[in-house]
Structure formats: structure tokens, C-alpha cells
Design a protein around this motif. Structure first.
Motif, PDB file in Angstrom:
ATOM      1  N   VAL A 318       0.713  -1.366   0.081  1.00  0.00           N
ATOM      2  CA  VAL A 318      -0.154  -0.124   0.074  1.00  0.00           C
ATOM      3  C   VAL A 318       0.946   1.317   0.030  1.00  0.00           C
ATOM      4  CG1 VAL A 318      -1.700   1.431   1.279  1.00  0.00           C
ATOM      5  CG2 VAL A 318      -1.882  -1.253   1.153  1.00  0.00           C
ATOM      6  N   ALA A 319       1.771   1.087   0.809  1.00  0.00           N
ATOM      7  CA  ALA A 319       2.746   2.598   0.931  1.00  0.00           C
ATOM      8  C   ALA A 319       3.631   2.444  -0.202  1.00  0.00           C
ATOM      9  CB  ALA A 319       3.833   2.232   2.083  1.00  0.00           C
ATOM     10  N   LEU A 320       4.086   1.366  -1.083  1.00  0.00           N
ATOM     11  CA  LEU A 320       4.770   1.484  -2.309  1.00  0.00           C
ATOM     12  C   LEU A 320       4.090   2.163  -3.279  1.00  0.00           C
ATOM     13  CD1 LEU A 320       7.661   1.034  -3.670  1.00  0.00           C
ATOM     14  CD2 LEU A 320       6.871  -1.285  -4.057  1.00  0.00           C
ATOM     15  N   THR A 321       2.734   1.488  -3.603  1.00  0.00           N
ATOM     16  CA  THR A 321       2.112   1.806  -4.754  1.00  0.00           C
ATOM     17  C   THR A 321       1.204   3.122  -4.612  1.00  0.00           C
ATOM     18  OG1 THR A 321       0.175   0.311  -4.178  1.00  0.00           O
ATOM     19  CG2 THR A 321       1.973  -0.607  -5.302  1.00  0.00           C
ATOM     20  N   GLY A 322       0.827   3.271  -3.400  1.00  0.00           N
ATOM     21  CA  GLY A 322      -0.075   4.477  -3.313  1.00  0.00           C
ATOM     22  C   GLY A 322      -1.545   4.369  -3.593  1.00  0.00           C
ATOM     23  N   ILE A 323      -1.884   2.742  -3.726  1.00  0.00           N
ATOM     24  CA  ILE A 323      -3.182   2.427  -3.714  1.00  0.00           C
ATOM     25  C   ILE A 323      -3.749   2.120  -2.479  1.00  0.00           C
ATOM     26  CG2 ILE A 323      -4.813   0.631  -4.890  1.00  0.00           C
ATOM     27  CD1 ILE A 323      -3.288   2.627  -6.775  1.00  0.00           C
ATOM     28  N   LYS A 324      -4.641   3.144  -2.047  1.00  0.00           N
ATOM     29  CA  LYS A 324      -5.304   3.018  -0.602  1.00  0.00           C
ATOM     30  C   LYS A 324      -6.655   2.397  -0.707  1.00  0.00           C
ATOM     31  CE  LYS A 324      -2.673   7.290   0.454  1.00  0.00           C
ATOM     32  NZ  LYS A 324      -2.744   8.670   0.679  1.00  0.00           N
ATOM     33  N   SER A 325      -7.257   2.020  -1.884  1.00  0.00           N
ATOM     34  CA  SER A 325      -8.546   1.579  -1.885  1.00  0.00           C
ATOM     35  C   SER A 325      -8.816   0.317  -1.210  1.00  0.00           C
ATOM     36  CB  SER A 325      -9.138   1.549  -3.333  1.00  0.00           C
ATOM     37  OG  SER A 325     -10.218   0.793  -3.465  1.00  0.00           O
ATOM     38  N   ARG A 326      -9.648   0.046  -0.194  1.00  0.00           N
ATOM     39  CA  ARG A 326      -9.979  -1.275   0.276  1.00  0.00           C
ATOM     40  C   ARG A 326     -10.807  -2.129  -0.513  1.00  0.00           C
ATOM     41  NH1 ARG A 326     -15.424  -0.959   2.753  1.00  0.00           N
ATOM     42  NH2 ARG A 326     -16.317   0.907   2.648  1.00  0.00           N
ATOM     43  N   PHE A 327     -11.206  -1.470  -1.436  1.00  0.00           N
ATOM     44  CA  PHE A 327     -11.864  -2.330  -2.485  1.00  0.00           C
ATOM     45  C   PHE A 327     -11.031  -2.966  -3.430  1.00  0.00           C
ATOM     46  CE2 PHE A 327     -14.772   1.239  -1.746  1.00  0.00           C
ATOM     47  CZ  PHE A 327     -15.921   0.471  -0.984  1.00  0.00           C
ATOM     48  N   ALA A 328      -9.758  -2.640  -3.675  1.00  0.00           N
ATOM     49  CA  ALA A 328      -8.563  -3.330  -4.417  1.00  0.00           C
ATOM     50  C   ALA A 328      -8.416  -4.545  -3.664  1.00  0.00           C
ATOM     51  CB  ALA A 328      -7.614  -2.381  -4.754  1.00  0.00           C
ATOM     52  N   VAL A 329      -8.163  -4.410  -2.418  1.00  0.00           N
ATOM     53  CA  VAL A 329      -7.755  -5.542  -1.499  1.00  0.00           C
ATOM     54  C   VAL A 329      -8.933  -6.514  -1.371  1.00  0.00           C
ATOM     55  CG1 VAL A 329      -6.940  -6.156   0.630  1.00  0.00           C
ATOM     56  CG2 VAL A 329      -6.128  -4.076  -0.161  1.00  0.00           C
ATOM     57  N   ALA A 330      -9.984  -6.142  -1.517  1.00  0.00           N
ATOM     58  CA  ALA A 330     -11.270  -7.115  -1.212  1.00  0.00           C
ATOM     59  C   ALA A 330     -11.492  -7.746  -2.549  1.00  0.00           C
ATOM     60  CB  ALA A 330     -12.662  -6.135  -1.544  1.00  0.00           C
ATOM     61  N   ALA A 331     -10.940  -7.157  -3.915  1.00  0.00           N
ATOM     62  CA  ALA A 331     -10.833  -7.833  -4.861  1.00  0.00           C
ATOM     63  C   ALA A 331      -9.955  -8.914  -4.968  1.00  0.00           C
ATOM     64  CB  ALA A 331     -10.595  -6.907  -6.178  1.00  0.00           C
ATOM     65  N   GLY A 332      -8.728  -8.839  -4.350  1.00  0.00           N
ATOM     66  CA  GLY A 332      -7.869  -9.723  -3.964  1.00  0.00           C
ATOM     67  C   GLY A 332      -8.275 -10.871  -2.963  1.00  0.00           C
ATOM     68  N   GLY A 333      -9.305 -10.542  -2.207  1.00  0.00           N
ATOM     69  CA  GLY A 333      -9.901 -11.659  -1.395  1.00  0.00           C
ATOM     70  C   GLY A 333     -10.852 -12.366  -2.250  1.00  0.00           C
ATOM     71  N   VAL A 334     -11.403 -11.800  -3.284  1.00  0.00           N
ATOM     72  CA  VAL A 334     -12.292 -12.777  -4.268  1.00  0.00           C
ATOM     73  C   VAL A 334     -11.383 -13.581  -4.929  1.00  0.00           C
ATOM     74  CG1 VAL A 334     -13.778 -12.683  -6.125  1.00  0.00           C
ATOM     75  CG2 VAL A 334     -14.109 -10.821  -4.391  1.00  0.00           C
ATOM     76  N   VAL A 335     -10.228 -13.042  -5.218  1.00  0.00           N
ATOM     77  CA  VAL A 335      -9.212 -13.903  -5.879  1.00  0.00           C
ATOM     78  C   VAL A 335      -8.773 -15.147  -5.169  1.00  0.00           C
ATOM     79  CG1 VAL A 335      -6.998 -14.009  -7.050  1.00  0.00           C
ATOM     80  CG2 VAL A 335      -8.450 -12.106  -7.439  1.00  0.00           C
ATOM     81  N   LEU A 336      -8.517 -14.897  -3.771  1.00  0.00           N
ATOM     82  CA  LEU A 336      -8.024 -16.115  -3.072  1.00  0.00           C
ATOM     83  C   LEU A 336      -9.120 -17.028  -2.917  1.00  0.00           C
ATOM     84  CD1 LEU A 336      -6.328 -14.148   0.050  1.00  0.00           C
ATOM     85  CD2 LEU A 336      -5.201 -15.623  -1.376  1.00  0.00           C
ATOM     86  N   VAL A 337     -10.333 -16.554  -2.570  1.00  0.00           N
ATOM     87  CA  VAL A 337     -11.553 -17.420  -2.724  1.00  0.00           C
ATOM     88  C   VAL A 337     -11.524 -18.380  -3.699  1.00  0.00           C
ATOM     89  CG1 VAL A 337     -13.990 -17.862  -2.506  1.00  0.00           C
ATOM     90  CG2 VAL A 337     -12.881 -16.079  -1.023  1.00  0.00           C
ATOM     91  N   VAL A 338     -11.637 -17.835  -4.901  1.00  0.00           N
ATOM     92  CA  VAL A 338     -11.519 -18.526  -6.404  1.00  0.00           C
ATOM     93  C   VAL A 338     -10.658 -19.529  -6.100  1.00  0.00           C
ATOM     94  CG1 VAL A 338     -11.322 -18.297  -8.673  1.00  0.00           C
ATOM     95  CG2 VAL A 338     -12.685 -16.867  -7.567  1.00  0.00           C
ATOM     96  N   LEU A 339      -9.189 -19.005  -5.950  1.00  0.00           N
ATOM     97  CA  LEU A 339      -8.095 -20.083  -6.027  1.00  0.00           C
ATOM     98  C   LEU A 339      -8.304 -21.272  -5.111  1.00  0.00           C
ATOM     99  CD1 LEU A 339      -5.139 -17.635  -5.868  1.00  0.00           C
ATOM    100  CD2 LEU A 339      -6.037 -18.967  -7.563  1.00  0.00           C
TER     101      LEU A 339
END
Length: 496
Positions: A318-339
Motif C-alpha cells: 500500500v505504501a509503495l504503490t499508493g493504492i489505498k482503496s480497500r476495494f482493491a484488496v477486497a478484489a484480492g480476497g475474491v481471487v483468494l476464494v476462487v483459488l
């Protein structure tokens, strides 16, 4: 009409970027989330198919926990960009509980996790109130230690294991710390650095660095793609696949200590990501985050999973990219569930070699440490013992990093707590802050802050003011935008 304030973490990106950044978060933590089930599965003597089941379950539970933490429901979830994954803090205790009991030991592990997580839920309201004891001098020290303590993880990804098992025999790993592995890691590191300089690609630097590094590794023959074709395309995690949980008081007590450590680490990560994002984090928000942590840990054994915890390396992302959106991380959560539901898809992501992950990890984990240093730069070191607090907490946080067996002669419960550099630093920093700044506040005869930096001379117009300890006198300095011509002599750069 009242003005609506949008929190930085509530930023909404397009569908494509949201999932792109989400995948980047998953790649940054993927090695960590699959390592624990692999280690535990090996200790329990599980078959390869059973180990694969543990890995899939770990991904599935981590995805559900991440969605709960980022999106939140009433009383559960900090609504911050935090990735939840299987905690490393529990590994040594889990292995001790399993012992020589194999699969039956796994049943005792799952029972202990359920009981300990329930205990954690009960004490969360009390635990959340400690947030007021985490001023900048405490959070800065903890964040710095989080970054530094993760460096051995990156180094381990690069070098690989010193020994490997071949036909049941433990032998030296010929590829351990090989020039090829280190060269691949440095190449991935350089790719991330170069891409970070390109404005259009900087926010995807880590994702592209991992992709390019993996392609190069594939060309060098360091990627085995056979695991993808042999994996099943879909498999729902079987509940209680290793039998119903068993509850044993000794195992439960040991796991409660682990849960307390996890709660300290998660509290630190919540405060750290709040600092990085630039949003308000109060006791209520910490409490919601801890309840999500403990709630996920409570249901994890149902799906053959282990205690969940916030992943510090993703705070660095988060610090490196500057992407602060929690929805981006939530999308990662969806990916984890699919995996977690598709072993074949999980196998694709698992192709990334350790050296490639390690090369990117150097940047990620270093960014976490740098964020801590930035926080510490805001601390006042004059007329107090804040320098002692920082020095002692950093030292205790790094002891288990530089000497892993330092505490081995102490009781098991003590080792469990202080073997984690993050919890060590948090405990020492909070206790010393209470001692110096809460219970016994005041100015020491010889302020330790005088050793922090050489004096600065600040010239404003025709008046030159000497500030001791490298900190500008508060009544003699205004920010550049308020006082024209303000400048500092010396090499310290911007004095503010």
C-alpha cells in the motif's frame, strides 16, 4: 448542503484496475499464505493430496477473512486495505501440539484454535482500548520493526532451504543461495525499481516485476509447470476433513498465548496501514478489525484452516504503490476464494519462484521500514526519553531476527510471545511509553534527545536561531509556505 468527506480507503477504481491491484496484493502474500499449511502438513505426515487440501483451505479462509476485514459487517472489519492470511505466529505452537500424533494432533490443533479464537473475541473490547497507548513514538517503532523483521522472509525466498529431503533422506540443497537464485532475485528487484520510475507503470511495478521475473525463470528452467496440469479444476474445501476437533486444556492455553500475540500484531498492522493511508483509526475501528481477525480464526478450523492475521507485507505494498482503496484488496480476497475453490488456478499462481518473490519482497518490506522511519521523524525527542523508547523497542524487536534461539531457555509461553519481533517491539514500546510518558512524565536532567542529531541553525530573515538536538525551536520556525525566505543551513534538507 453538508459536504460529504470521502475517506482515502473508500476510493473506487475501475473494475479492471481494482482486480489488477488486487492480484498484485495476492502475489505479494501468496508465498506466506501457502507456507504454513505446507509446513504443518509435513510435520503431521500428510500425503501430497492432503497437503494440497490444506493449501486450498488456507487460501479459501484467507479470502473470506480478507473480505470480512476490508468490506466489513456491523462490529466486524476495520474497512481498511488489509490482507488477511494464515499467521506464522502460530506455526511453532501448532507443531508442538501435533508432536508425533499425526492427524490426531491436527484435531487437537483445530480444537485449540476454536477455543483460543473464542477467547480472543471475548477480550477484544478491552484489547481495542489500548490504541490510545500507541502514539507516534510507539507506532513508528513497531512499523519499523515490522519491515526489518520481514527481511529474513525475503532472504529465505531468495536462498531457498539449506537442506532438502530426497527419498526420505535430508541432504544439503545444491541450489541454496546459488548465484543463479540471487541473480534472479536481483533482476526482479531491478525490474520493480525501474518500473517504479515510470509513472504509467509505477502502481503495477510489483505485479509486472513478478510476471517478468517468472517469465525469465521459466526460460532458465526454474519453473515446473507440471503441477498445473495435474491439479483439479474445482474442489470445495471439505469441512473437518481430518476429523472433528478435540479440546485439550494444555493445547488451548498454548494457543491462547498465540492469539494474544496475533492480536498485538494485528493491532500494529491496523495502526500502520491507517498511518500509510492517512485515515483516522480509533479504538472502535481497531476493535472491529480484531473481531474480524478472531472471527475468521474461529471459523478457520471448520475448513481445515489455521489462525488468521493481517499480513504486514501488504501494508508495504500500500505504501509503495499508493493504492489505498480497500476495494482493491477486497478484489484480492475474491481471487483468494476462487483459488481456494480451484486447485488448478492456485497452481498457476504458485509457479512464481521464491527468488522472484524475494526480489520484490526486498522493496516491499523495505518500504514498510521506511514508513516507520517517516513516522519516527515526526516524534519530539527534546526534554523526554522518547529516544530511549525507540532504541529499546527496536533492539528487542530485532533480537529474534538476528538470534532466533535467543530466548530458548525461557518458558514456552514467554518464547511464544517474544519469538515474534513484532510483538516484542510492541510490548516494549507500549510499556516504556507508559513508564516515561504516562506514569512518570517530565523532563530528565540530561535529555537523551540531545544525542539524536547535531544542532541546526535556522535563519529567518536577519534572525538566526540555534535549536538543540536537531529540532527547530517551536516558536522560531514556520513552514516555508507561511514564512518566505526560511531556510536551514547544513545538510539536513527540509528542516520540517
Amino acid at each position: 448542503m453538508a459536504k460529504t468527506t470521502i475517506r482515502p480507503e473508500d476510493e473506487r477504481l475501475g473494475l479492471g484496475p481494482t482486480f489488477g491491484y488486487g492480484i498484485q496484493h495476492i502475489l505479494a502474500m501468496f508465498g506466506g499464505v501457502i507456507a504454513v499449511p505446507l509446513i504443518v502438513g509435513g510435520a503431521a505426515g500428510l500425503e501430497p493430496a492432503e497437503k494440497a487440501l490444506l493449501v486450498a483451505c488456507g487460501l479459501f479462509v484467507s479470502g473470506l477473512a480478507t473480505l470480512l476485514q476490508t468490506l466489513g459487517v456491523p462490529y466486524f472489519g476495520s474497512q481498511l486495505p488489509l490482507v488477511q492470511g494464515t499467521s506464522f505466529a502460530a506455526v511453532s505452537t501448532i507443531l508442538a501440539i501435533i508432536g508425533d500424533d499425526g492427524k490426531e494432533g491436527m484435531q487437537h490443533v483445530f480444537g485449540a484454535i476454536i477455543a483460543a479464537a473464542a477467547f480472543g473475541l471475548v477480550i477484544t473490547p478491552f484489547f481495542a482500548r489500548v490504541v490510545r497507548f500507541f502514539p507516534a513514538v510507539v507506532t513508528g517503532s513497531i512499523i519499523t520493526v515490522i519491515g526489518l523483521s520481514l527481511m529474513p522472509v525475503a532472504a529465505g525466498w531468495i536462498t531457498g532451504q539449506a537442506t532438502i529431503t530426497v527419498d526420505g533422506n535430508v541432504v544439503e540443497n545444491p541450489d541454496f543461495a546459488s548465484l543463479e537464485n540471487i541473480g534472479l532475485a536481483l533482476f526482479s528487484f531491478l525490474v520493480v525499481i525501474v518500473l517504479s520510475k515510470i509513472q504509467m507503470l509505477s502502481r503495477l511495478a510489483v505485479l509486472l516485476g513478478l510476471a517478468i521475473g517468472t517469465i525469465v525463470a521459466l526460460i532458465l528452467g526454474k519453473v515446473d509447470v507440471s503441477t498445473v496440469s495435474s491439479a483439479a479444476p474445482f474442489a470445495f474445501p471439505q469441512p473437518f476433513a481430518f476429523g472433528l476437533p478435540l479440546f485439550e486444556i494444555g493445547a488451548i492455553i498454548s494457543m491462547i498465548i498465540v492469539v494474544l500475540v496475533i492480536m498485538v500484531e494485528t493491532t500494529a498492522d491496523i495502526l500502520a496501514v491507517g498511518e500509510v493511508v492517512g485515515t483516522k483509526v480509533d479504538a472502535r475501528r481497531v476493535g472491529n478489525g480484531l473481531r474480524a481477525d478472531m472471527g475468521a480464526s474461529l471459523i478457520a478450523p471448520l475448513f481445515n484452516g489455521f489462525p488468521a492475521s493481517a499480513f504486514a507485507q501488504n501494508v508495504g505494498l500500500v505504501a509503495l504503490t499508493g493504492i489505498k482503496s480497500r476495494f482493491a484488496v477486497a478484489a484480492g480476497g475474491v481471487v483468494l476464494v476462487v483459488l481456494g475453490l480451484s486447485p488448478m488456478a492456485a497452481a498457476v499462481f504458485s509457479l512464481i519462484p521464491g527468488p522472484v518473490l524475494g526480489g520484490a519482497g526486498i522493496v516491499l518490506f523495505g518500504t514498510v521500514a521506511a514508513s516507520g522511519v517517516r513516522t519516527l521523524s515526526k516524534v519530539n525527542y527534546q526534554g523526554n526519553n522518547n529516544l530511549v523508547i525507540v532504541a529499546a523497542s527496536l533492539a528487542f524487536g530485532l533480537i529474534p531476527v538476528v538470534s532466533t534461539n535467543f530466548w530458548h531457555s525461557f518458558p514456552d509461553w514467554f518464547v511464544t510471545i517474544f519469538h515474534s519481533g513484532i510483538s516484542s517491539a510492541a510490548i516494549v514500546a507500549v510499556l516504556l511509553n507508559l513508564f516515561f510518558n504516562v506514569f512518570l512524565p517530565g523532563t530528565p536532567d540530561e535529555p537523551s534527545g540531545e544525542a539524536a542529531a547535531p544542532p541546526l541553525r535556522v535563519q529567518t530573515g536577519e534572525i538566526e536561531v540555534l535549536s538543540e538536538g536537531g529540532t527547530l525551536a517551536p516558536d522560531s520556525y514556520e513552514p516555508d509556505e507561511k514564512v518566505e525566505g526560511t531556510r536551514a543551513k547544513g545538510t539536513s534538507g527540509h528542516a520540517h
